[in-house]
Design a protein around this motif. Structure first.
Motif, PDB file in Angstrom:
ATOM      1  N   MET A  45      68.047  48.763   4.419  1.00 25.57           N
ATOM      2  CA  MET A  45      66.989  49.719   4.099  1.00 25.57           C
ATOM      3  C   MET A  45      66.176  49.971   5.361  1.00 25.57           C
ATOM      4  O   MET A  45      65.854  49.037   6.095  1.00 25.57           O
ATOM      5  CB  MET A  45      66.089  49.158   3.000  1.00 25.57           C
ATOM      6  CG  MET A  45      66.851  48.867   1.717  1.00 25.57           C
ATOM      7  SD  MET A  45      65.858  48.058   0.463  1.00 25.57           S
ATOM      8  CE  MET A  45      65.141  49.511  -0.289  1.00 25.57           C
ATOM      9  N   HIS A  46      65.898  51.248   5.597  1.00 21.25           N
ATOM     10  CA  HIS A  46      65.083  51.627   6.749  1.00 21.25           C
ATOM     11  C   HIS A  46      64.423  52.958   6.450  1.00 21.25           C
ATOM     12  O   HIS A  46      64.582  53.502   5.358  1.00 21.25           O
ATOM     13  CB  HIS A  46      65.926  51.673   8.024  1.00 21.25           C
ATOM     14  CG  HIS A  46      67.171  52.497   7.888  1.00 21.25           C
ATOM     15  ND1 HIS A  46      67.186  53.859   8.043  1.00 21.25           N
ATOM     16  CD2 HIS A  46      68.434  52.138   7.567  1.00 21.25           C
ATOM     17  CE1 HIS A  46      68.415  54.296   7.850  1.00 21.25           C
ATOM     18  NE2 HIS A  46      69.195  53.278   7.551  1.00 21.25           N
ATOM     19  N   GLY A  47      63.693  53.489   7.391  1.00 20.81           N
ATOM     20  CA  GLY A  47      62.935  54.715   7.182  1.00 20.81           C
ATOM     21  C   GLY A  47      63.759  55.915   6.759  1.00 20.81           C
ATOM     22  O   GLY A  47      63.267  56.801   6.063  1.00 20.81           O
ATOM     23  N   MET A  48      65.016  55.965   7.152  1.00 26.03           N
ATOM     24  CA  MET A  48      65.840  57.125   6.805  1.00 26.03           C
ATOM     25  C   MET A  48      66.487  57.013   5.435  1.00 26.03           C
ATOM     26  O   MET A  48      67.027  57.981   4.927  1.00 26.03           O
ATOM     27  CB  MET A  48      66.913  57.328   7.873  1.00 26.03           C
ATOM     28  CG  MET A  48      66.322  57.734   9.209  1.00 26.03           C
ATOM     29  SD  MET A  48      67.573  58.037  10.452  1.00 26.03           S
ATOM     30  CE  MET A  48      68.355  59.491   9.785  1.00 26.03           C
ATOM     31  N   GLY A  49      66.460  55.827   4.833  1.00 28.88           N
ATOM     32  CA  GLY A  49      67.053  55.679   3.518  1.00 28.88           C
ATOM     33  C   GLY A  49      67.657  54.314   3.300  1.00 28.88           C
ATOM     34  O   GLY A  49      67.366  53.359   4.008  1.00 28.88           O
ATOM     35  N   THR A  50      68.524  54.234   2.303  1.00 29.03           N
ATOM     36  CA  THR A  50      69.168  52.993   1.897  1.00 29.03           C
ATOM     37  C   THR A  50      70.675  53.159   2.016  1.00 29.03           C
ATOM     38  O   THR A  50      71.229  54.160   1.581  1.00 29.03           O
ATOM     39  CB  THR A  50      68.790  52.655   0.440  1.00 29.03           C
ATOM     40  OG1 THR A  50      67.370  52.544   0.359  1.00 29.03           O
ATOM     41  CG2 THR A  50      69.438  51.379  -0.031  1.00 29.03           C
ATOM     42  N   VAL A  51      71.323  52.164   2.607  1.00 26.22           N
ATOM     43  CA  VAL A  51      72.773  52.168   2.750  1.00 26.22           C
ATOM     44  C   VAL A  51      73.313  50.936   2.038  1.00 26.22           C
ATOM     45  O   VAL A  51      72.875  49.813   2.309  1.00 26.22           O
ATOM     46  CB  VAL A  51      73.199  52.154   4.239  1.00 26.22           C
ATOM     47  CG1 VAL A  51      74.706  52.067   4.365  1.00 26.22           C
ATOM     48  CG2 VAL A  51      72.659  53.376   4.958  1.00 26.22           C
ATOM     49  N   ALA A  59      82.635  48.702   4.267  1.00 25.84           N
ATOM     50  CA  ALA A  59      82.626  50.167   4.175  1.00 25.84           C
ATOM     51  C   ALA A  59      81.346  50.611   3.466  1.00 25.84           C
ATOM     52  O   ALA A  59      80.808  49.908   2.610  1.00 25.84           O
ATOM     53  CB  ALA A  59      83.834  50.656   3.377  1.00 25.84           C
ATOM     54  N   VAL A  60      80.847  51.787   3.820  1.00 26.54           N
ATOM     55  CA  VAL A  60      79.665  52.336   3.162  1.00 26.54           C
ATOM     56  C   VAL A  60      80.067  52.828   1.780  1.00 26.54           C
ATOM     57  O   VAL A  60      80.963  53.663   1.642  1.00 26.54           O
ATOM     58  CB  VAL A  60      79.046  53.486   3.989  1.00 26.54           C
ATOM     59  CG1 VAL A  60      77.909  54.138   3.222  1.00 26.54           C
ATOM     60  CG2 VAL A  60      78.558  52.976   5.337  1.00 26.54           C
ATOM     61  N   LEU A  61      79.415  52.293   0.748  1.00 24.73           N
ATOM     62  CA  LEU A  61      79.669  52.717  -0.624  1.00 24.73           C
ATOM     63  C   LEU A  61      78.739  53.854  -1.024  1.00 24.73           C
ATOM     64  O   LEU A  61      79.176  54.874  -1.541  1.00 24.73           O
ATOM     65  CB  LEU A  61      79.466  51.540  -1.585  1.00 24.73           C
ATOM     66  CG  LEU A  61      80.380  50.336  -1.405  1.00 24.73           C
ATOM     67  CD1 LEU A  61      79.940  49.206  -2.324  1.00 24.73           C
ATOM     68  CD2 LEU A  61      81.823  50.723  -1.667  1.00 24.73           C
ATOM     69  N   ILE A  62      77.438  53.643  -0.808  1.00 24.79           N
ATOM     70  CA  ILE A  62      76.425  54.593  -1.270  1.00 24.79           C
ATOM     71  C   ILE A  62      75.359  54.754  -0.198  1.00 24.79           C
ATOM     72  O   ILE A  62      74.946  53.778   0.423  1.00 24.79           O
ATOM     73  CB  ILE A  62      75.753  54.103  -2.573  1.00 24.79           C
ATOM     74  CG1 ILE A  62      76.792  53.892  -3.684  1.00 24.79           C
ATOM     75  CG2 ILE A  62      74.666  55.068  -3.034  1.00 24.79           C
ATOM     76  CD1 ILE A  62      76.248  53.203  -4.930  1.00 24.79           C
ATOM     77  N   ARG A  63      74.919  55.991   0.004  1.00 25.07           N
ATOM     78  CA  ARG A  63      73.763  56.286   0.849  1.00 25.07           C
ATOM     79  C   ARG A  63      72.748  57.009  -0.022  1.00 25.07           C
ATOM     80  O   ARG A  63      73.103  57.929  -0.757  1.00 25.07           O
ATOM     81  CB  ARG A  63      74.143  57.210   2.006  1.00 25.07           C
ATOM     82  CG  ARG A  63      75.072  56.613   3.008  1.00 25.07           C
ATOM     83  CD  ARG A  63      75.408  57.669   4.072  1.00 25.07           C
ATOM     84  NE  ARG A  63      76.417  57.221   4.978  1.00 25.07           N
ATOM     85  CZ  ARG A  63      77.722  57.440   4.849  1.00 25.07           C
ATOM     86  NH1 ARG A  63      78.173  58.142   3.833  1.00 25.07           N
ATOM     87  NH2 ARG A  63      78.572  56.982   5.736  1.00 25.07           N
ATOM     88  N   VAL A  64      71.477  56.593   0.074  1.00 21.00           N
ATOM     89  CA  VAL A  64      70.409  57.226  -0.697  1.00 21.00           C
ATOM     90  C   VAL A  64      69.263  57.546   0.249  1.00 21.00           C
ATOM     91  O   VAL A  64      68.827  56.685   1.017  1.00 21.00           O
ATOM     92  CB  VAL A  64      69.866  56.309  -1.814  1.00 21.00           C
ATOM     93  CG1 VAL A  64      68.810  57.036  -2.633  1.00 21.00           C
ATOM     94  CG2 VAL A  64      70.981  55.799  -2.702  1.00 21.00           C
ATOM     95  N   ALA A  65      68.795  58.779   0.198  1.00 19.06           N
ATOM     96  CA  ALA A  65      67.611  59.175   0.958  1.00 19.06           C
ATOM     97  C   ALA A  65      66.695  59.949   0.023  1.00 19.06           C
ATOM     98  O   ALA A  65      67.148  60.626  -0.895  1.00 19.06           O
ATOM     99  CB  ALA A  65      67.993  60.033   2.158  1.00 19.06           C
TER     100      ALA A  65
END
Length: 87
Positions: A45-51, A59-65
């Motif tokens: 989690m960081h300022g640009m969103g959640t990975v 592997a990246v499953l979900i990105r949320v912004a």
């Protein structure tokens, strides 16, 4: 990116989008085919969103912004979500 957290850390942002507890939902990774509960994944989690990443292959499953009152949800790393009726 900040330190790695467990998947339960993403529960708050996902609860804002979905009407059930997403940490209990099973996700099948597109990359390696492993099935894990969202609560058992790796989260950044960081300022640009959640990975949300697969704990098996990273592997990246979900990105949320969240930007200007809208959610941007990228789930291309999830082959299938298995949502229990109890969720």
């Amino acid at each position: 990116m900040e330190n790695k957290l467990d998947g339960n850390a993403a529960g708050g942002i996902l609860q804002e989008i979905f009407p059930f507890d997403m940490t209990l939902v099973q996700a099948i990774c597109t990359g390696c085919g492993t099935t894990n509960a969202i609560g058992a994944t790796a989260v950044y989690m960081h300022g640009m969103g959640t990975v949300i990443r697969c704990p098996s292959c990273d592997a990246v499953l979900i990105r949320v912004a969240q930007v200007k009152g809208r959610y941007w949800l990228d789930m291309r790393g999830v082959r299938v979500l298995q949502i229990s009726m109890e969720a």
